[in-house]
Design a protein around this motif. Sequence first.
Motif, PDB file in Angstrom:
ATOM      1  N   ALA A  18       0.972  -1.130   0.159  1.00 27.32           N
ATOM      2  CA  ALA A  18      -0.133   0.200  -0.104  1.00 27.32           C
ATOM      3  C   ALA A  18       0.829   1.386   0.127  1.00 27.32           C
ATOM      4  O   ALA A  18       1.618   1.225   0.973  1.00 27.32           O
ATOM      5  CB  ALA A  18      -0.924   0.131   1.178  1.00 27.32           C
ATOM      6  N   GLU A  19       0.634   1.985  -0.974  1.00 23.29           N
ATOM      7  CA  GLU A  19       1.254   3.232  -1.128  1.00 23.29           C
ATOM      8  C   GLU A  19       0.616   4.358  -2.002  1.00 23.29           C
ATOM      9  O   GLU A  19       0.333   4.136  -3.259  1.00 23.29           O
ATOM     10  CB  GLU A  19       2.980   3.110  -1.907  1.00 23.29           C
ATOM     11  N   GLY A  20       0.366   5.406  -1.243  1.00 20.27           N
ATOM     12  CA  GLY A  20      -0.240   6.254  -2.004  1.00 20.27           C
ATOM     13  C   GLY A  20      -1.786   6.050  -2.329  1.00 20.27           C
ATOM     14  O   GLY A  20      -2.384   5.250  -1.732  1.00 20.27           O
ATOM     15  N   PRO A  21      -2.476   5.936  -3.644  1.00 23.18           N
ATOM     16  CA  PRO A  21      -3.563   5.531  -4.036  1.00 23.18           C
ATOM     17  C   PRO A  21      -3.527   3.873  -4.299  1.00 23.18           C
ATOM     18  O   PRO A  21      -4.679   3.431  -4.638  1.00 23.18           O
ATOM     19  CB  PRO A  21      -3.833   6.491  -5.286  1.00 23.18           C
ATOM     20  N   PHE A  22      -2.426   3.523  -4.376  1.00 25.92           N
ATOM     21  CA  PHE A  22      -2.294   2.096  -5.027  1.00 25.92           C
ATOM     22  C   PHE A  22      -2.269   1.088  -3.874  1.00 25.92           C
ATOM     23  O   PHE A  22      -1.553   1.379  -2.711  1.00 25.92           O
ATOM     24  CB  PHE A  22      -0.884   1.831  -5.857  1.00 25.92           C
ATOM     25  N   ASN A  23      -2.755   0.047  -4.110  1.00 31.07           N
ATOM     26  CA  ASN A  23      -2.601  -1.198  -2.797  1.00 31.07           C
ATOM     27  C   ASN A  23      -2.763  -2.437  -4.050  1.00 31.07           C
ATOM     28  O   ASN A  23      -3.115  -2.658  -5.000  1.00 31.07           O
ATOM     29  CB  ASN A  23      -3.787  -1.463  -2.063  1.00 31.07           C
ATOM     30  N   ALA A  24      -1.801  -3.457  -3.385  1.00 28.28           N
ATOM     31  CA  ALA A  24      -1.801  -4.912  -4.269  1.00 28.28           C
ATOM     32  C   ALA A  24      -1.531  -6.060  -3.133  1.00 28.28           C
ATOM     33  O   ALA A  24      -1.092  -5.513  -1.847  1.00 28.28           O
ATOM     34  CB  ALA A  24      -0.425  -4.803  -5.081  1.00 28.28           C
ATOM     35  N   ALA A  25      -1.732  -7.275  -3.642  1.00 27.30           N
ATOM     36  CA  ALA A  25      -1.613  -8.315  -2.533  1.00 27.30           C
ATOM     37  C   ALA A  25      -1.257  -9.539  -3.602  1.00 27.30           C
ATOM     38  O   ALA A  25      -1.895  -9.707  -4.935  1.00 27.30           O
ATOM     39  CB  ALA A  25      -2.902  -8.516  -1.881  1.00 27.30           C
ATOM     40  N   ALA A  26      -0.519 -10.255  -3.123  1.00 22.63           N
ATOM     41  CA  ALA A  26      -0.205 -11.554  -3.532  1.00 22.63           C
ATOM     42  C   ALA A  26      -0.349 -12.756  -2.513  1.00 22.63           C
ATOM     43  O   ALA A  26       0.241 -12.731  -1.294  1.00 22.63           O
ATOM     44  CB  ALA A  26       1.251 -11.940  -4.084  1.00 22.63           C
ATOM     45  N   VAL A  27      -1.169 -13.692  -2.805  1.00 21.32           N
ATOM     46  CA  VAL A  27      -1.418 -14.690  -1.691  1.00 21.32           C
ATOM     47  C   VAL A  27      -1.120 -15.974  -2.254  1.00 21.32           C
ATOM     48  O   VAL A  27      -1.648 -16.581  -3.449  1.00 21.32           O
ATOM     49  CB  VAL A  27      -2.861 -14.672  -1.380  1.00 21.32           C
ATOM     50  N   LEU A  28      -0.543 -16.803  -1.420  1.00 18.05           N
ATOM     51  CA  LEU A  28      -0.116 -18.505  -1.780  1.00 18.05           C
ATOM     52  C   LEU A  28      -0.746 -18.865  -0.773  1.00 18.05           C
ATOM     53  O   LEU A  28      -0.439 -19.055   0.290  1.00 18.05           O
ATOM     54  CB  LEU A  28       1.248 -18.602  -2.054  1.00 18.05           C
ATOM     55  N   PHE A  29      -1.730 -19.936  -1.081  1.00 21.16           N
ATOM     56  CA  PHE A  29      -2.558 -20.543  -0.101  1.00 21.16           C
ATOM     57  C   PHE A  29      -2.577 -22.196  -0.593  1.00 21.16           C
ATOM     58  O   PHE A  29      -2.917 -22.626  -1.431  1.00 21.16           O
ATOM     59  CB  PHE A  29      -4.127 -20.253  -0.015  1.00 21.16           C
ATOM     60  N   TYR A  30      -2.057 -23.122   0.572  1.00 24.70           N
ATOM     61  CA  TYR A  30      -1.927 -24.610   0.364  1.00 24.70           C
ATOM     62  C   TYR A  30      -2.745 -25.176   1.278  1.00 24.70           C
ATOM     63  O   TYR A  30      -2.483 -25.187   2.427  1.00 24.70           O
ATOM     64  CB  TYR A  30      -0.419 -24.606   0.318  1.00 24.70           C
ATOM     65  N   GLN A  31      -3.844 -25.900   0.651  1.00 24.85           N
ATOM     66  CA  GLN A  31      -4.566 -26.749   1.421  1.00 24.85           C
ATOM     67  C   GLN A  31      -4.191 -28.430   1.229  1.00 24.85           C
ATOM     68  O   GLN A  31      -4.526 -28.894   0.068  1.00 24.85           O
ATOM     69  CB  GLN A  31      -5.948 -26.772   1.302  1.00 24.85           C
TER      70      GLN A  31
END
Length: 441
Positions: A185-198
């Motif tokens: 999250a920086e200024g007007p931008f946000n991003a995410a990356a998620v690795l989920f292992y079941q």
Amino acid sequence: MRKYLVMLIALVAAVAIAVPSFAVEFKYGGMYRWRIHANENMKDANSDLDDTANWIDQRLRLYFTFVGSENLQLVTKWEADTLWGLEKGAGRHGGGDWGADAVNLEMKNVYLDFMIPNTPVRALVGVQGLSYLDGWIVADDASAFVLKTAFDPVKVELGYIAGVNSDPVTDYNDMDDWFLALKYAEGPFNAAAVLFYQYAHDADYSYPNSIGYGGTGAVDKEDNHLVDLGFSLGYKMDWLGAKVNFVKNLGGYDIAGTDEDEDYEGWMVEAALDFYMGAFTFTLGGFWTSDDFAYPAGRSHYWAEIAGLGTLDVNVAGNDWYTSSYGMGGGLPNRGDYDAGDAPRNLWTIHAGVAWQALDTTKVTFNYYYLGTDDDVLANEATDEYDDSIGHELDLYIDHKLMDGLTLRLVGAYLIGDDALSTNEEDDNIYEVGARLLWKF
């Protein structure tokens, strides 16, 4: 034995005297929700059968946090649900009729939140809420161990979830989850990356599955591992907001008793734009989920009122708490091979909406959804016809602030059914109306 017990008590007393006392700050809050609800044709999309439903329910949540310092706190959350007029016995949703006392207080969350000494890492240990990518991956409470740290503007979360451990002797029916999330999250931008292992060992806990989540491929699975790789992007400024979510299924499983194996190959994508113009907010968006898109246990994506649970928690998928808990049999058992509710699969939609802040205390919101399927589904069981058009949904909300913290929401929703809504020869329209009082304190 008595000698050792006396020595242990003496040791504990000595430690208690030696450790200086400290004050524990106590914080509390919560939520009370009351709802009245009615729907028609939600269960079967057939006006020739009587499936009109009417009820009143309430929910109380109590939050108590014990704060030792900014580096240590114990968080607890408790919940009680009651359906007016119905006593289901001791347990969840009990105590709604005469003599309404019931044992129905649930532990929602209890976890310890503390900084690991001499590190920038915060640990959350216990039963806690987890949510990633707006519920497209997970959004639920679970027994978990989560580590969080920040390297501004990036935050890192690493965790383990004990999904199922039903037999401490064997692990073939267990489920263990691990995840890694990067958030920016920086200024007007946000991003995410998620690795989920079941890792479900030799069981099947994905949605849909062959055990009880609504799947059609009844196979025995071994070495079952589902991987979700998810990304999100967001942008917000004074007049514009935008977001994109994407999840790709990876991993696979072996088919028991054979030399065959299968891969998880499903995917989903969602995009939305919000335009802010004075008292109005205009929204345009939608999502697409493939016919083989799979979810790990704990998924929960709410969206449209009738097709996606919405405010009143009832939907055509039939996995709402009321129908499943009180023997109504769920909704649309004769629908084609798609899922709506909080786990959309083989489904796509286009969404347009407008919200008007009519007064400081009053907001009016109107949403339109067109619903279709990624792959054709059985639309008429009698003639074996297939189709890909589910229909059109119209949702209206009026939110009014009655006083500080207390709001009233009026809900009206109408789904115009098309051929693929169910496998009936004729697909009748569905309506839902209700109101919700909500006090957050």
